[in-house]
Design an enzyme around this catalytic site. Structure first.
Site, short mmCIF file in Angstrom:
data_model
loop_
_atom_site.label_atom_id
_atom_site.label_comp_id
_atom_site.label_asym_id
_atom_site.label_seq_id
_atom_site.Cartn_x
_atom_site.Cartn_y
_atom_site.Cartn_z
N SER A 56 -6.53 -68.95 0.56
CA SER A 56 -7.48 -70.28 1.15
C SER A 56 -7.07 -70.17 2.88
O SER A 56 -7.50 -70.57 3.66
CB SER A 56 -6.91 -71.76 0.81
OG SER A 56 -5.42 -72.12 0.80
N ASN A 57 -5.53 -69.75 2.97
CA ASN A 57 -4.93 -69.83 4.48
C ASN A 57 -6.17 -68.29 5.66
O ASN A 57 -6.50 -68.53 6.39
CB ASN A 57 -3.76 -69.66 4.29
CG ASN A 57 -3.13 -70.57 4.26
OD1 ASN A 57 -3.13 -71.51 5.34
ND2 ASN A 57 -2.02 -70.77 3.45
N LEU A 96 9.20 -57.35 1.83
CA LEU A 96 8.88 -56.07 2.46
C LEU A 96 10.72 -55.80 3.31
O LEU A 96 11.47 -56.21 3.71
CB LEU A 96 7.92 -55.85 4.11
CG LEU A 96 6.39 -56.98 3.31
CD1 LEU A 96 5.90 -57.41 5.08
CD2 LEU A 96 5.51 -55.54 3.19
N HIS A 143 4.77 -70.46 5.38
CA HIS A 143 6.01 -70.44 3.80
C HIS A 143 5.74 -72.31 3.60
O HIS A 143 6.14 -73.07 4.28
CB HIS A 143 7.58 -70.30 4.26
CG HIS A 143 8.24 -70.63 2.92
ND1 HIS A 143 8.20 -70.05 2.16
CD2 HIS A 143 9.16 -71.71 2.42
CE1 HIS A 143 9.40 -70.94 1.07
NE2 HIS A 143 9.68 -71.33 1.52
N GLN A 170 -2.71 -79.06 5.14
CA GLN A 170 -2.15 -78.87 6.59
C GLN A 170 -1.86 -77.65 7.11
O GLN A 170 -1.73 -76.38 8.55
CB GLN A 170 -0.01 -79.63 6.54
CG GLN A 170 0.22 -81.21 6.79
CD GLN A 170 -0.95 -81.93 7.56
OE1 GLN A 170 -1.31 -81.69 9.09
NE2 GLN A 170 -2.37 -82.65 7.20
N GLU A 171 -1.03 -76.67 5.70
CA GLU A 171 -1.21 -75.39 6.41
C GLU A 171 -2.70 -74.71 6.80
O GLU A 171 -2.24 -73.94 8.05
CB GLU A 171 -0.87 -74.78 4.81
CG GLU A 171 0.58 -74.12 4.47
CD GLU A 171 0.40 -73.75 3.28
OE1 GLU A 171 0.48 -72.15 2.81
OE2 GLU A 171 0.63 -74.41 1.87
C1 GRF Z 1 0.91 -70.86 0.56
O1 GRF Z 1 1.12 -71.87 -0.44
C2 GRF Z 1 1.83 -69.75 1.72
O2 GRF Z 1 2.48 -70.44 1.93
C3 GRF Z 1 2.45 -69.15 0.54
O3 GRF Z 1 1.37 -69.14 -0.15
C4 GRF Z 1 0.18 -69.47 -0.27
C5 GRF Z 1 -0.83 -68.10 -0.58
O4 GRF Z 1 -1.90 -69.34 -0.71
N1 GRF Z 1 2.64 -68.09 1.49
P1 GRF Z 1 -2.98 -68.49 -0.03
O5 GRF Z 1 -3.94 -67.42 -0.88
O6 GRF Z 1 -3.39 -68.96 1.38
O7 GRF Z 1 -4.02 -69.33 -1.24
#
Ligand code: GRF
Length: 211
Positions: free
Chosen positions: A12-13, A88, A104, A168-169
């Site tokens: 999703s990000n 990593l 994060h 918010q991400e």
């Molecule tokens: C997100 O909550 C991010 O903060 C963490 O892993 C999750 C990834 O979600 N590092 P997506 O795959 O981007 O939906």
């Protein structure tokens, strides 16, 4: 600027980044899992994908070396971890010093590691959120580039809180990548990071109504 994104799952990000109309070229999305949903998102946006299964390599160093070779083939200016669920090695991280970032789901340095939303609820914090940071060998401890905070509400569950943070991400990560692409990210001698020409928000504050 060319970008390589590393994922392991939902993506999703990645989707938020691809839909943000950033001044960058997405050169490749690499997943360590063939079944990562994010791969379909990349394909739908016409971005090349590659799967490198860590189980095909004898150890972490071998996997990281193969991953670095794949990434370096694209000569990216920035490498983005977006839900990449592998630790990593120091050698890998140092190779990408100052051009490897992660998001994060907590306000670092609080709650590094996993299960951040459960732990935030257990501790009764009133503000929670997400952090974009540069990656250093110590997990979730690198220089902070941007943070977004959300209130913790009295009837929150880990899932509800996670969903509020995730929204918010999806705003914060594209914003941070844009700053990087615009060359607005600056470094202090002590290793911390600041934003050149930031808005004047000296009197701004966030107060949680969560009680
Ligand atoms: C997100 O909550 C991010 O903060 C963490 O892993 C999750 C990834 O979600 N590092 P997506 O795959 O981007 O939906």
């Amino acid at each position: 600027m060319k970008i390589v994104v590393l994922i392991s799952g939902r993506g999703s990000n990645l989707r938020a980044l691809l839909e943000a109309d950033l001044p960058v070229e997405f050169a490749c999305v690499i997943s360590n899992r063939a079944d990562a949903q994010g791969l379909e998102i990349a394909v739908a946006h016409g971005v090349p994908t590659r799967v490198l299964n860590h189980r095909d390599y004898p150890d972490r160093a071998a996997f990281d070396a193969a991953l670095a070779a794949e990434i370096d083939g694209h000569a990216p200016g920035l490498v983005i971890l977006a839900g990449f669920m592998r630790v990593l090695s120091a050698a890998f991280v140092e190779h990408y010093a100052r051009r490897l970032i992660n998001i994060h789901p907590a306000l670092l340095p609080a709650f590094p590691g996993l299960d951040t939303h459960e732990r935030a609820l257990d501790r009764g914090v009133k503000l929670h959120g997400c952090t974009v940071h540069f990656v250093t060998p110590e997990v979730d401890a690198g220089p902070i580039l941007a943070q977004a905070a959300v209130p913790v509400l009295p009837d929150d569950t880990p899932n509800r809180l996670a969903a509020r943070v995730l929204r918010q991400e999806h705003r914060l990560y594209p914003m941070a990548v844009r700053w990087f692409a615009e060359d607005r990210v600056a470094w202090r001698e002590n290793g911390t990071v600041f934003l050149r020409a930031a808005a004047d928000t000296a009197e701004a504050a966030l107060v949680s109504p969560g009680g």
